[in-house]
Write an enzyme that holds these catalytic residues in place. Structure first.
Site, PDB file in Angstrom:
ATOM      1  N   ALA A   1       0.806  -1.223   0.000  1.00  0.00           N
ATOM      2  CA  ALA A   1       0.000   0.000   0.000  1.00  0.00           C
ATOM      3  C   ALA A   1       0.841   1.277   0.000  1.00  0.00           C
ATOM      4  O   ALA A   1       0.454   2.283  -0.601  1.00  0.00           O
ATOM      5  CB  ALA A   1      -0.937  -0.001   1.209  1.00  0.00           C
TER       6      ALA A   1
ATOM      7  N   ARG B   1      -4.624  -0.213   5.851  1.00  0.00           N
ATOM      8  CA  ARG B   1      -4.301  -0.660   7.192  1.00  0.00           C
ATOM      9  C   ARG B   1      -4.043   0.479   8.179  1.00  0.00           C
ATOM     10  O   ARG B   1      -4.078   0.259   9.382  1.00  0.00           O
ATOM     11  CB  ARG B   1      -3.080  -1.574   7.156  1.00  0.00           C
ATOM     12  CG  ARG B   1      -3.364  -2.893   6.442  1.00  0.00           C
ATOM     13  CD  ARG B   1      -2.101  -3.700   6.277  1.00  0.00           C
ATOM     14  NE  ARG B   1      -1.348  -3.766   7.523  1.00  0.00           N
ATOM     15  CZ  ARG B   1      -1.651  -4.561   8.525  1.00  0.00           C
ATOM     16  NH1 ARG B   1      -2.681  -5.362   8.450  1.00  0.00           N
ATOM     17  NH2 ARG B   1      -0.920  -4.556   9.613  1.00  0.00           N
TER      18      ARG B   1
ATOM     19  N   GLN C   1       0.627  -6.238  -3.925  1.00  0.00           N
ATOM     20  CA  GLN C   1      -0.582  -6.444  -3.121  1.00  0.00           C
ATOM     21  C   GLN C   1      -1.646  -5.426  -3.505  1.00  0.00           C
ATOM     22  O   GLN C   1      -2.768  -5.507  -3.023  1.00  0.00           O
ATOM     23  CB  GLN C   1      -0.249  -6.273  -1.630  1.00  0.00           C
ATOM     24  CG  GLN C   1       0.746  -7.279  -1.092  1.00  0.00           C
ATOM     25  CD  GLN C   1       1.190  -6.919   0.320  1.00  0.00           C
ATOM     26  OE1 GLN C   1       2.035  -6.060   0.548  1.00  0.00           O
ATOM     27  NE2 GLN C   1       0.597  -7.592   1.300  1.00  0.00           N
TER      28      GLN C   1
ATOM     29  N   ASP D   1      -4.884  -1.459  -7.587  1.00  0.00           N
ATOM     30  CA  ASP D   1      -5.251  -0.184  -8.205  1.00  0.00           C
ATOM     31  C   ASP D   1      -4.810  -0.011  -9.648  1.00  0.00           C
ATOM     32  O   ASP D   1      -5.086   1.029 -10.253  1.00  0.00           O
ATOM     33  CB  ASP D   1      -4.716   0.973  -7.358  1.00  0.00           C
ATOM     34  CG  ASP D   1      -3.212   0.836  -7.057  1.00  0.00           C
ATOM     35  OD1 ASP D   1      -2.467   0.341  -7.926  1.00  0.00           O
ATOM     36  OD2 ASP D   1      -2.792   1.234  -5.949  1.00  0.00           O
TER      37      ASP D   1
ATOM     38  N   HIS E   1      -3.369  -9.904  -4.934  1.00  0.00           N
ATOM     39  CA  HIS E   1      -4.678  -9.638  -4.313  1.00  0.00           C
ATOM     40  C   HIS E   1      -5.730  -9.311  -5.359  1.00  0.00           C
ATOM     41  O   HIS E   1      -6.762  -8.728  -5.039  1.00  0.00           O
ATOM     42  CB  HIS E   1      -4.573  -8.501  -3.289  1.00  0.00           C
ATOM     43  CG  HIS E   1      -3.831  -8.889  -2.033  1.00  0.00           C
ATOM     44  ND1 HIS E   1      -3.547  -8.011  -1.020  1.00  0.00           N
ATOM     45  CD2 HIS E   1      -3.327 -10.075  -1.628  1.00  0.00           C
ATOM     46  CE1 HIS E   1      -2.896  -8.636  -0.046  1.00  0.00           C
ATOM     47  NE2 HIS E   1      -2.746  -9.893  -0.400  1.00  0.00           N
TER      48      HIS E   1
END
Ligand code: ZN
Length: 246
Positions: free
Chosen positions: A23, A35, A100, A103, A118
């Site tokens: 992220a 998170r 991960q 986007d 993911h």
């Protein structure tokens, strides 16, 4: 600890690198970190909007949250870090990216070999009949209704993003493990390596004799194993690395 110049030298000596991103890679593009306490999950209960059980129970409710979120992701632009990784791939210093993030920013920046462990918002699936739909027709549907439906059977489509309670896509995970095992150097960017099974990927590299480097603002469980740690934002760091290796 180290600098971007140290990291560039390590990539020159030990590369090409496989890059594992989380992220923190996208926060400089304005994509909220799931998170962090100020991120998306501070506002909603993830199990109400992003779990497979919630989707099966009330897909429309999930889509009322997901629709605007997808629009937000598509409005974001790749940052200097994404652009640098794409340039490093073209120059042979990066073998591929395992991410991960869902986007699409790596692909939009020009990275070619991207493994999305993911899932992503590029594809949507029908849990009823197994049908699939691409992003563009789903966006067209979202102009007309709150949730896109399967062209074949009319059921509400599920985003091709791994939800809480779902397994990771096995093909992507196998490819990620293989890339990490064969990597002479694994570069972790913007991930605190807390989310399994992705958090286990550096073990594949390290146990096969590869080296590891980390660009992350926070500590990770692997810091003691890293040849270099750069405690700085991913955008400026990777841009400096790409500049040094150009
Ligand atoms: Zn269907």
């Amino acid at each position: 600890m180290g600098t971007a110049a140290d990291l560039a030298a390590l990539i020159r000596d030990r590369g090409p690198a496989v890059v594992l991103t989380g992220a923190g890679m996208s926060t400089e593009s304005g994509v909220p970190d799931f998170r962090s306490s100020s991120g998306l999950w501070a506002e909603v209960d993830p199990f109400e909007v992003a779990s497979i059980d919630a989707f099966r129970r009330d897909p429309l409710r999930v889509w009322r949250w997901y629709g605007p979120r997808i629009a937000g992701l598509l409005a974001a632009e790749p940052n200097a870090g994404h652009v640098a990784l794409a340039a490093l791939e073209r120059s042979g210093h990066v073998r591929g990216v395992v991410t991960q993030n869902i986007d699409l920013l790596h692909t939009r920046a020009g990275s070619v070999d991207v493994t999305e462990v993911h899932g992503s918002i590029a594809r949507f699936t029908c849990l009823a009949c197994g049908g699939e739909e691409a992003l563009a027709p789903v966006l067209a549907q979202l102009e007309l209704r709150e949730a896109p439906v399967c062209a074949a059977c009319g059921s509400i489509l599920k985003p091709g993003v791994v939800m809480f309670g779902e397994l990771l896509p096995p093909d992507a995970m196998l490819r990620a493990e293989l890339l990490c095992r064969e990597a002479p150097l694994l570069l972790v960017v913007g991930s605190s390596l807390q989310v399994w099974p992705v958090a286990g990927l550096p073990n594949e590299t390290l146990s096969a004799g590869g080296a590891m480097a980390i660009v992350n603002l926070d500590e990770t469980p692997y810091d003691a194993h890293a040849a270099i740690i750069v405690r700085d934002g991913s955008g400026p760091t990777l841009a400096a690395v790409a500049g040094a290796l150009a």
